[in-house]
Design a protein around this motif. Structure first.
Motif, PDB file in Angstrom:
ATOM      1  N   UNK A 172       1.053  -0.883   0.398  1.00  0.00           N
ATOM      2  CA  UNK A 172      -0.310   0.187  -0.102  1.00  0.00           C
ATOM      3  C   UNK A 172       1.056   0.974   0.003  1.00  0.00           C
ATOM      4  N   UNK A 173       2.058   0.499   0.416  1.00  0.00           N
ATOM      5  CA  UNK A 173       2.813   1.975   0.378  1.00  0.00           C
ATOM      6  C   UNK A 173       3.943   2.431  -1.774  1.00  0.00           C
ATOM      7  N   UNK A 174       3.710   3.823  -1.684  1.00  0.00           N
ATOM      8  CA  UNK A 174       4.622   4.169  -2.853  1.00  0.00           C
ATOM      9  C   UNK A 174       5.596   3.345  -2.692  1.00  0.00           C
ATOM     10  N   UNK A 175       6.614   3.686  -3.498  1.00  0.00           N
ATOM     11  CA  UNK A 175       8.075   3.186  -3.748  1.00  0.00           C
ATOM     12  C   UNK A 175       8.869   3.778  -2.442  1.00  0.00           C
ATOM     13  N   UNK A 176       8.735   5.070  -2.804  1.00  0.00           N
ATOM     14  CA  UNK A 176      10.002   6.097  -2.134  1.00  0.00           C
ATOM     15  C   UNK A 176       9.780   5.898  -0.427  1.00  0.00           C
ATOM     16  N   UNK A 177       8.481   5.549  -0.615  1.00  0.00           N
ATOM     17  CA  UNK A 177       7.716   5.706   1.252  1.00  0.00           C
ATOM     18  C   UNK A 177       8.775   4.453   1.368  1.00  0.00           C
ATOM     19  N   UNK A 178       8.869   2.954   1.532  1.00  0.00           N
ATOM     20  CA  UNK A 178       9.522   1.905   1.494  1.00  0.00           C
ATOM     21  C   UNK A 178      10.795   2.642   2.323  1.00  0.00           C
ATOM     22  N   UNK A 179      10.868   2.767   3.573  1.00  0.00           N
ATOM     23  CA  UNK A 179      12.132   2.348   4.805  1.00  0.00           C
ATOM     24  C   UNK A 179      12.587   1.269   4.624  1.00  0.00           C
ATOM     25  N   UNK A 180      14.111   1.001   4.140  1.00  0.00           N
ATOM     26  CA  UNK A 180      14.648   0.132   4.523  1.00  0.00           C
ATOM     27  C   UNK A 180      14.931  -0.429   5.841  1.00  0.00           C
TER      28      UNK A 180
ATOM     29  N   UNK B 220      15.991   4.464 -16.870  1.00  0.00           N
ATOM     30  CA  UNK B 220      14.786   3.471 -17.415  1.00  0.00           C
ATOM     31  C   UNK B 220      14.111   4.370 -17.479  1.00  0.00           C
ATOM     32  N   UNK B 221      12.395   4.729 -16.990  1.00  0.00           N
ATOM     33  CA  UNK B 221      11.457   4.141 -17.464  1.00  0.00           C
ATOM     34  C   UNK B 221      11.688   6.092 -18.035  1.00  0.00           C
ATOM     35  N   UNK B 222      12.037   6.820 -16.870  1.00  0.00           N
ATOM     36  CA  UNK B 222      11.750   8.944 -16.962  1.00  0.00           C
ATOM     37  C   UNK B 222      12.192   8.882 -17.664  1.00  0.00           C
ATOM     38  N   UNK B 223      14.187   8.495 -18.504  1.00  0.00           N
ATOM     39  CA  UNK B 223      14.987   8.752 -18.946  1.00  0.00           C
ATOM     40  C   UNK B 223      15.293   8.172 -21.207  1.00  0.00           C
ATOM     41  N   UNK B 224      14.190   6.963 -20.639  1.00  0.00           N
ATOM     42  CA  UNK B 224      14.516   6.329 -22.307  1.00  0.00           C
ATOM     43  C   UNK B 224      14.204   7.005 -23.246  1.00  0.00           C
ATOM     44  N   UNK B 225      12.650   7.591 -23.557  1.00  0.00           N
ATOM     45  CA  UNK B 225      12.144   8.512 -24.909  1.00  0.00           C
ATOM     46  C   UNK B 225      13.002   9.594 -24.977  1.00  0.00           C
ATOM     47  N   UNK B 226      14.032   9.847 -23.594  1.00  0.00           N
ATOM     48  CA  UNK B 226      14.828  11.435 -24.244  1.00  0.00           C
ATOM     49  C   UNK B 226      16.433   9.922 -24.834  1.00  0.00           C
ATOM     50  N   UNK B 227      16.625   9.250 -24.216  1.00  0.00           N
ATOM     51  CA  UNK B 227      17.783   8.365 -24.513  1.00  0.00           C
ATOM     52  C   UNK B 227      17.467   7.963 -25.916  1.00  0.00           C
ATOM     53  N   UNK B 228      16.859   7.305 -26.609  1.00  0.00           N
ATOM     54  CA  UNK B 228      16.336   7.187 -28.085  1.00  0.00           C
ATOM     55  C   UNK B 228      16.360   8.681 -28.712  1.00  0.00           C
ATOM     56  N   UNK B 229      15.804   9.500 -28.453  1.00  0.00           N
ATOM     57  CA  UNK B 229      15.559  10.730 -29.684  1.00  0.00           C
ATOM     58  C   UNK B 229      17.151  11.118 -29.555  1.00  0.00           C
ATOM     59  N   UNK B 230      18.132  11.129 -28.090  1.00  0.00           N
ATOM     60  CA  UNK B 230      19.228  12.188 -28.598  1.00  0.00           C
ATOM     61  C   UNK B 230      20.264  11.520 -29.052  1.00  0.00           C
ATOM     62  N   UNK B 231      20.412  10.019 -28.716  1.00  0.00           N
ATOM     63  CA  UNK B 231      21.631   8.963 -29.677  1.00  0.00           C
ATOM     64  C   UNK B 231      22.053   9.353 -31.272  1.00  0.00           C
ATOM     65  N   UNK B 232      22.877   9.710 -31.497  1.00  0.00           N
ATOM     66  CA  UNK B 232      22.989   9.970 -33.620  1.00  0.00           C
ATOM     67  C   UNK B 232      22.739   8.877 -34.396  1.00  0.00           C
ATOM     68  N   UNK B 233      22.362   9.002 -35.213  1.00  0.00           N
ATOM     69  CA  UNK B 233      21.608   7.748 -36.499  1.00  0.00           C
ATOM     70  C   UNK B 233      22.917   7.107 -36.254  1.00  0.00           C
TER      71      UNK B 233
ATOM     72  N   UNK C  89      21.177  -0.794 -19.032  1.00  0.00           N
ATOM     73  CA  UNK C  89      20.622  -2.010 -17.546  1.00  0.00           C
ATOM     74  C   UNK C  89      19.750  -0.756 -16.372  1.00  0.00           C
ATOM     75  N   UNK C  90      19.866  -2.208 -15.796  1.00  0.00           N
ATOM     76  CA  UNK C  90      18.697  -1.347 -14.315  1.00  0.00           C
ATOM     77  C   UNK C  90      17.583  -0.744 -14.359  1.00  0.00           C
ATOM     78  N   UNK C  91      16.853   0.159 -14.670  1.00  0.00           N
ATOM     79  CA  UNK C  91      15.989   0.793 -14.643  1.00  0.00           C
ATOM     80  C   UNK C  91      15.429   1.385 -13.175  1.00  0.00           C
ATOM     81  N   UNK C  92      15.966   1.876 -12.503  1.00  0.00           N
ATOM     82  CA  UNK C  92      15.685   2.015 -11.681  1.00  0.00           C
ATOM     83  C   UNK C  92      14.786   3.339 -11.127  1.00  0.00           C
ATOM     84  N   UNK C  93      14.369   4.034 -12.303  1.00  0.00           N
ATOM     85  CA  UNK C  93      13.316   4.848 -11.951  1.00  0.00           C
ATOM     86  C   UNK C  93      11.820   3.680 -12.580  1.00  0.00           C
ATOM     87  N   UNK C  94      12.508   2.560 -13.014  1.00  0.00           N
ATOM     88  CA  UNK C  94      10.800   2.031 -13.307  1.00  0.00           C
ATOM     89  C   UNK C  94      11.563   1.290 -15.014  1.00  0.00           C
TER      90      UNK C  94
END
Length: 446
Positions: free
Chosen positions: A42-50, A320-333, A340-345
């Motif tokens: 029931x908690x959001x990921x950011x609120x889970x406390x190790x 990962x999710x947060x940045x991947x669309x931008x990453x695909x766009x900015x790479x050169x032709x 790896x990892x996908x720490x944001x989703x």
């Protein structure tokens, strides 16, 4: 346990000393408990406390299997997989242990109601199991986290493709955030003598991961002159990618989230830096349901301003999710996005037109095989790559150490002392260290 600590601190490394030390019945380790898997529901990921889920328990020393080594752990470190384990995301690691436990008589040891976590270590070998010939008690070692069985043909060209490939301390038990750890002998590598225990423990997972992802033919195969966009360039993984780009004659474009992190990148030698918070990039709408291609374009324009009109050859992608669309766009032709990892989703979204019509490649990368890990460790041993240790906690403080990483309130790597009584111990080659002292300490107290 005190006798083991005393022997290590004495500097005696004779095989006879360690072969004759009595192994205690139990040891202290950082664990998560199977009966607490639902504690954060029931908690959001950011609120889970190790700090609530990671315990320091006294646990039995397991039987040593053929091909394994028992290591006295002087120091370990926090990786994002420890955060995932501690918050039971994306799945509970007890499922990994249950499946591993069904494989053989020896793997049954791993299926327990507790999981001793941690995928890094620096320490001294105490015992080796039957069949181990390369390593002896008394040897100072670090460990990489690849656990493989190699009974299938698929793993013999690249051990990361072994169907029984696992990450030690995440998908197996008896990890490195403990006073003792069990590893396969083919996880062991020599400890660099110019580093302290906690410094030597910190590169393992992230250094090897960055090496395969960026340098290896199995990853982006970076070459001299490449322009490399590095997300999180001062973080645990990105700080090694930044160093490798610089050491390999490439030009890193470092993406960070604060002026302090920008300064760390400059201290490593990087010149092209983007503070994503200062630029206020908003790749997604507030609901996180739709991306904004104009923000990708704005990032691409910023990169070209820094590079004199060039797009990047490689994007070193791990948020990962947060940045991947931008990453695909900015790479050169014809460029490469290596991920790896996908720490944001994990559910990545991108506009395939920018990939397909511009002949870009997405390359997946996961940890490293033994050869790649050994080569990455040798870069540290030679002083071409340096640890990025920023802060060190005690084993009793492991929950706070994991929380720092979970909330991105850290630079580089966060270390954990296990058997070592204080920071700064373990250097056996002070003359070599003197030549690298400032580089080793770049991240200290950040």
């Amino acid at each position: 346990m005190q006798a083991i600590r005393d022997a290590i601190l004495s500097g005696d490394r004779t095989q006879e000393t360690y072969a004759n030390i009595e192994i205690p019945a139990t040891y202290r380790g950082a664990t998560v408990h199977k009966d607490e898997v639902g504690m954060f529901e029931g908690l959001a990921t950011r609120d889970k406390d190790p700090r609530k889920s990671l315990h320091i328990d006294e646990v039995p020393v397991p039987e040593l299997a053929p091909g394994e080594a028992l290591v006295a752990v002087m120091a370990s470190a926090i990786n994002y997989n420890t955060v995932w384990t501690s918050i039971f995301e994306p799945v509970s690691t007890f499922g990994f242990l249950e499946r591993y436990g069904r494989m053989s008589e020896f793997s049954k040891r791993h299926d327990l109601p507790y999981h001793v976590v941690g995928s890094d270590l620096a320490g001294v070998i105490l015992r080796t199991g039957p069949g181990v010939t390369k390593w002896k008690p008394g040897t100072e070692v670090v460990a990489h986290c690849l656990s493989v069985e190699l009974e299938d043909a698929e793993g013999h060209n690249d051990t990361m493709l072994d169907p029984q490939q696992r990450i030690w301390g995440f998908e197996t038990n008896f990890g490195g955030l403990a006073e003792l750890a069990i590893v396969k002998a083919n996880q062991l590598m020599p400890k660099p003598g110019h580093l302290t225990w906690e410094e030597a423990a910190s590169p393992g997972l992230v250094n090897s991961t960055a090496y395969r992802q960026l340098i290896s033919k199995n990853g982006a195969a970076m070459k001299l002159g490449d322009r490399v966009l590095v997300w999180g360039a001062s973080g645990g993984l990105g700080s090694y990618a930044t160093q490798m780009a610089l050491a390999g004659g490439a030009t890193p474009i470092c993406v960070v989230s604060s002026p302090e992190k920008a300064e760390i990148c400059r201290a490593m030698g990087a010149e092209l830096i983007i503070d994503r918070n200062a630029e206020d990039y908003r790749f997604w709408n507030d609901e996180g349901t739709e991306q904004n291609p104009r923000e990708w374009q704005r990032l691409g324009k910023k990169i070209r301003e820094l590079t004199g009109g060039y797009d990047v050859d490689i994007v070193f992608e791990h948020p990962g999710r947060e940045t991947f669309g931008a990453s695909v766009y900015v790479a050169r032709k014809g460029g490469t996005i290596v991920t790896c990892a996908s720490t944001s989703g994990y559910m990545h979204e991108y506009d395939n037109r920018y990939l397909w019509m511009n002949l870009k490649r997405i390359v997946s990368s996961h940890f490293a095989n033994y050869r790649e890990a050994w080569e990455a460790n040798e870069l540290v041993n030679r002083g071409l790559i340096h640890p990025t240790l920023s802060k060190t906690y005690t084993l009793d403080e492991v929950g706070q150490a994991a929380l720092d990483v979970h909330r991105n309130a850290h630079q580089g790597k966060v270390g954990v002392l296990t058997l070592s009584p204080e920071p700064g111990l373990g250097v056996t080659d002070p003359e070599k260290r003197a030549g690298f002292e400032s580089a080793i300490n770049r991240f200290a107290d950040q």
